[in-house]
Design a protein around this motif. Structure first.
Motif, short mmCIF file in Angstrom:
data_model
loop_
_atom_site.label_atom_id
_atom_site.label_comp_id
_atom_site.label_asym_id
_atom_site.label_seq_id
_atom_site.Cartn_x
_atom_site.Cartn_y
_atom_site.Cartn_z
N ASP A 1 5.26 4.96 -12.55
CA ASP A 1 5.06 5.57 -11.23
C ASP A 1 3.58 5.48 -10.81
O ASP A 1 3.28 5.19 -9.64
CB ASP A 1 5.52 7.03 -11.26
CG ASP A 1 5.30 7.72 -9.93
OD1 ASP A 1 5.89 7.26 -8.93
OD2 ASP A 1 4.53 8.71 -9.88
N ARG B 1 2.63 2.08 -9.54
CA ARG B 1 3.09 1.86 -8.16
C ARG B 1 2.15 2.56 -7.16
O ARG B 1 1.75 1.97 -6.15
CB ARG B 1 4.52 2.38 -8.00
CG ARG B 1 5.09 2.24 -6.60
CD ARG B 1 6.49 2.85 -6.52
NE ARG B 1 6.49 4.25 -6.93
CZ ARG B 1 6.07 5.25 -6.15
NH1 ARG B 1 5.63 5.02 -4.93
NH2 ARG B 1 6.12 6.49 -6.60
N ARG B 2 1.77 3.81 -7.49
CA ARG B 2 0.98 4.60 -6.52
C ARG B 2 -0.49 4.18 -6.49
O ARG B 2 -1.09 4.08 -5.43
CB ARG B 2 1.08 6.09 -6.87
CG ARG B 2 2.45 6.69 -6.57
CD ARG B 2 2.43 8.21 -6.67
NE ARG B 2 2.26 8.67 -8.04
CZ ARG B 2 1.29 9.51 -8.44
NH1 ARG B 2 0.40 9.94 -7.56
NH2 ARG B 2 1.24 9.90 -9.70
N THR C 1 4.60 -3.04 -9.10
CA THR C 1 5.93 -2.65 -9.54
C THR C 1 6.15 -3.23 -10.92
O THR C 1 6.19 -4.47 -11.10
CB THR C 1 7.00 -3.16 -8.57
OG1 THR C 1 6.75 -2.63 -7.27
CG2 THR C 1 8.39 -2.76 -9.03
#
Length: 816
Positions: free
Chosen positions: A56, A59-60, A65
């Motif tokens: 996560d 991604r942020r 990804t």
């Protein structure tokens, strides 16, 4: 002076106000509460959900990804293969230098005997697993990966993992992956920032927990390390880059400005300060430095970052005395200190500078060289931490195990004092335990033997008076080989590689699968023969391997010597030749060499030898055998010629080409010297297929153990650059040592090996006096045409400096 130049401080240090001084001296970062809170949240997320939290965050924070966190080794290899060849060469050179420097500073086992019967030993044990953080984001730093991973490998760490941020495509920077391949790390994960530190400290399903974390990073990385320090060991606290230039009036203004800007471009928070010693009220050099800064800033690509750093934590100040400047430098405790003073001041000032991450001495010693290429580590303490921390080194990748042993007699002598101590501290059980030994006497337990006095020396007598009725008579006068090599602090007697093992070979040895030990090795080391054949320029069917070159010599004598036939050798030479001859029922004939250190071939051939042994370079003289003499020996010898080339790599000449053309020459070589594998005992012979086949029959199967074979194979396949580099260093230091001895009035024999043979009066007594000082060189008394000599192995120059000190003291003591 250009007042448009943004500098936090300028002019005389004494005239600066307190606020300006504090701004320059107090470089400790105050952590933004927001950074602290966000980092704590990241750590908590990794602790709770592990890999899911890391995916996560990628991604942020990174826009990536990820399907998996680990980067397959095949991707590192592809990145390395695709790397610009010039850049790859630079990275390889840096890695070699880092390995060489850190290997020279490896911690060693230390033993102390404070009283008879008490032994205390402190042993460095490599950490099991370490994590290296390699920053990403705005820039990739392969140098930081090398600075962490290569010393870890040199120190013998069991497993090295790397975390580095992914790019938008999910892959870390190619140059970082290439560096990971060069450094031979074990695993790479596409994980960055505080999450990477938390993953390595706590462990996740994918990222294993480590024993220590190294490597620089941003404020979140630094804060994560501090928050997790109770869970994992970390390197020194790190902050923005910094440089202190300590200069006198002899320094060049442009050099000072150039070095200041090179560090200022790192970060707007970098601290760069020039302290100029000038006895005048104003400093003309300081003025010139400011002008040079302004001029160079005008064309600098990162001028905005540089100006920000100079304005916040930059300065060009002057002080009136060198002692005042030294005191300030030790208080400021810079990450990098550049010393630019007159040669007459240099040594005194350098000795007085005690607090700095690293010191660069002289204008040509640019900080940039240390950042990348000198081999010294660039992971250094900042913000004044150099008052108590040092730069990263192999010490950071080991922990120390202390063990102690007390003999029964020593226990008896300690018991009363220890009992009194324990009584005074109110610990009666301690006192009772100690007093139990009060009446003890030395006892050797039943069914045991006392330990050998030295693992390196044969303990049995050379002759056994009660001869067994079934013993072979020829063994009556065969002595046990004993070079009298009792342990000393610095042993320069055996001509081994004092720089250590090649790095990939060492990793292979340390990570050997258990199955390699529980199963038999290969019969005749076929895979190793292939690699040796490539290295030597032969074909595998012309190779035979053995447990050291000794094994080849012994087996070859057994293969080609008929009982009672002659083994002839030039003398002096390898001391085992007459012993091997007698062991195999052969008659040894030694012929003194000529005055030019060449064999007396006429006399040797006149002995009608079944086996003619020659050595090139010769041990102990270091002389190379003249090619015409060897070719004549091969033409005229009635039997087989053995040519011992144990030191051929240092001479740069070999007779392997001749062994490929004739059927009666066996060239015998070893991986003990140039390759640094003496303890693994890997030897080999090269000759005609029928010749080596008979040696192999005599030698038998399974003579090379699996660890030795695989380690040697790794060295040949991956470590040849290291081997060549250290051969060149040995040759360089041999000549340097020879020159130092010539300056002392001695005349070393010309040597083409990794040792020197030095004529010295009363060599045995001098050798004993050197041993008393903790340094060993091997005496050879009464060599033909030479007289008494010492043979000295060559190694890193600091060791040879110790040798020279002991040599000077010992020769003065013995010979006056």
């Amino acid at each position: 002076m250009d007042t448009d130049l943004p500098l936090r401080a300028r002019g005389s240090w004494d005239r600066l106000d307190n606020a300006t001084r504090r701004a320059l001296e107090d470089r400790a970062s105050t952590v933004d509460p927001t950074i602290r809170e966000r980092t704590s949240a990241v750590i908590d997320a990794v602790r709770r959900t592990g890999d899911a939290a890391l995916i996560d965050m990628a991604r942020r924070f990174d826009g990536a990804t990820l399907e998996t966190l680990e980067v397959p080794r095949a991707e590192w290899d592809r990145a390395l293969a695709a790397l610009d060849p010039a850049l790859r060469q630079s990275l390889e050179r840096a890695a070699r230098n880092i390995a060489t420097v850190h290997r020279a500073f490896l911690p060693t086992i230390t033993r102390s005997t404070p009283e008879p019967g008490i032994t205390v030993v402190r042993r460095p044990d490599p950490l099991g697993r370490v994590g290296i953080y390699a920053p990403g984001g705005r820039a990739a730093y392969p140098s930081s990966l090398l600075m962490g991973a290569v010393p870890a490998r040199v120190a013998g760490v069991g497993e090295i993992i790397v975390c580095t941020p992914p790019g938008p495509d999910g892959r870390p920077a190619d140059v970082v992956l290439a560096a990971a391949a060069l450094a031979n790390v074990d695993r790479v994960f596409a994980v960055g920032g505080a999450g990477a530190i938390a993953a390595m400290a706590l462990g996740t399903a994918s990222v294993p927990r480590v024993d220590r974390i190294m490597g620089p990073g941003n404020a979140y990385v630094a804060e994560a390390k501090l928050q997790l320090v109770s869970a994992v060991a970390i390197d020194a606290p790190a902050g923005p880059s910094e440089l202190l230039v300590l200069a006198d009036a002899s320094a060049d203004a442009n050099t000072i400005a150039r070095e200041m800007l090179a560090q200022a471009e790192h970060d707007p928070d970098a601290a760069v300060l020039a302290v100029i010693v000038d006895h005048s009220a104003t400093s003309s050099l300081a003025t010139r430095v400011e002008t040079a800064l302004q001029t160079q800033l005008a064309s600098a690509p990162r001028a905005d970052v540089m100006r920000a750093a100079l304005g916040a934590r930059g300065g060009v100040v002057h002080m009136t005395s060198m002692d005042e400047a030294i005191t300030f430098a030790n208080r400021w405790a810079a990450e990098h200190l550049l010393l630019l003073v007159d040669d007459t001041q240099r040594d005194r000032v350098l000795a007085a500078l005690r607090n700095a991450g690293t010191i660069f001495v002289g204008a040509s010693s640019s900080v940039a060289f240390g950042d990348y290429m000198t081999g010294a580590n660039h992971v250094l303490p900042t913000a004044g931490a150099a008052r108590s921390y040092s730069g990263l080194s192999t010490l950071d990748f080991v922990r120390w195990t202390t063990w102690q042993e007390v003999t029964p007699a020593a226990a008896a002598s300690l018991s009363a004092d220890v009992g009194r101590f324990a009584d005074a501290e109110g610990l009666p059980a301690h006192a009772a335990t100690a007093r139990t030994w009060q009446t003890a006497t030395p006892v050797v337990p039943a069914n045991t033997q006392p330990p050998a006095a030295s693992a390196d020396r044969a303990q049995m007598p050379d002759a056994v008076t009660d001869r067994l009725r079934f013993a072979r008579a020829l063994y009556d006068d065969v002595p046990l080989y004993d070079p009298k090599r009792a342990p000393v602090s610095l042993d320069l007697t055996d001509n081994t590689n004092l720089w250590g093992m090649p790095p990939v070979a060492e990793h292979t040895w340390r990570s050997m699968p258990v199955a390699r030990v529980t199963r038999y090795p290969s019969l005749y080391a076929a895979e190793l023969k292939e690699a040796l054949a490539t290295f030597a320029g032969a074909s595998p069917d012309r190779l035979v391997t053995g447990c050291g070159s000794d094994d080849i010599l012994d087996s070859a004598m057994r293969a080609f010597g008929e009982p009672g036939s002659v083994v002839a050798s030039s003398e002096p030479s390898f001391a085992m030749i007459p012993i091997f001859a007698r062991m195999n029922g052969l008659r040894y004939v030694g012929i003194a060499e000529r005055a030019d250190q060449q064999p007396d071939l006429d006399a040797l051939l006149a002995a009608n030898p079944r086996i003619l042994y020659l050595c090139s370079p010769n041990n102990p003289t270091g002389a190379v055998l003249a090619r015409e003499l060897l070719e004549r020996a091969v033409r005229e010898a009635p039997g087989v010629v053995f040519l011992d080339e144990a030191y051929a790599e240092f001479a740069g000449v070999s007779a392997v080409d001749l062994a490929m053309r004739v059927d009666n020459l066996l060239v015998i070589r070893t991986m003990s010297k140039a390759f640094g594998l003496a303890g693994l005992r890997v030897g080999y012979g090269i000759g005609a297929p029928a010749l080596v086949r008979d040696v192999e029959k005599s030698r038998g199967p399974y003579k090379l153990n699996a660890m030795a074979e695989q380690t040697a194979l790794a060295a040949l396949q991956h470590d040849m650059a290291w081997v060549r580099e250290h051969v060149a260093l040995a040759v360089q230091n041999r000549e340097r040592l020879a020159q130092a001895l010539v300056q002392r009035g001695y005349t070393p024999l010309p040597s083409h090996a990794n040792y020197l043979c030095v004529p010295v009066s009363n060599a045995v007594a001098v050798g004993q006096a050197m041993r008393a000082r903790g340094v060993a060189a091997r005496p050879f008394p009464a060599l033909p045409h030479v007289g008494d000599t010492l043979r000295i192995s060559v190694g890193p120059w600091p060791l040879l400096e110790q040798l020279l000190t002991a040599f000077d003291d010992a020769t003065q003591e013995v010979n006056g």
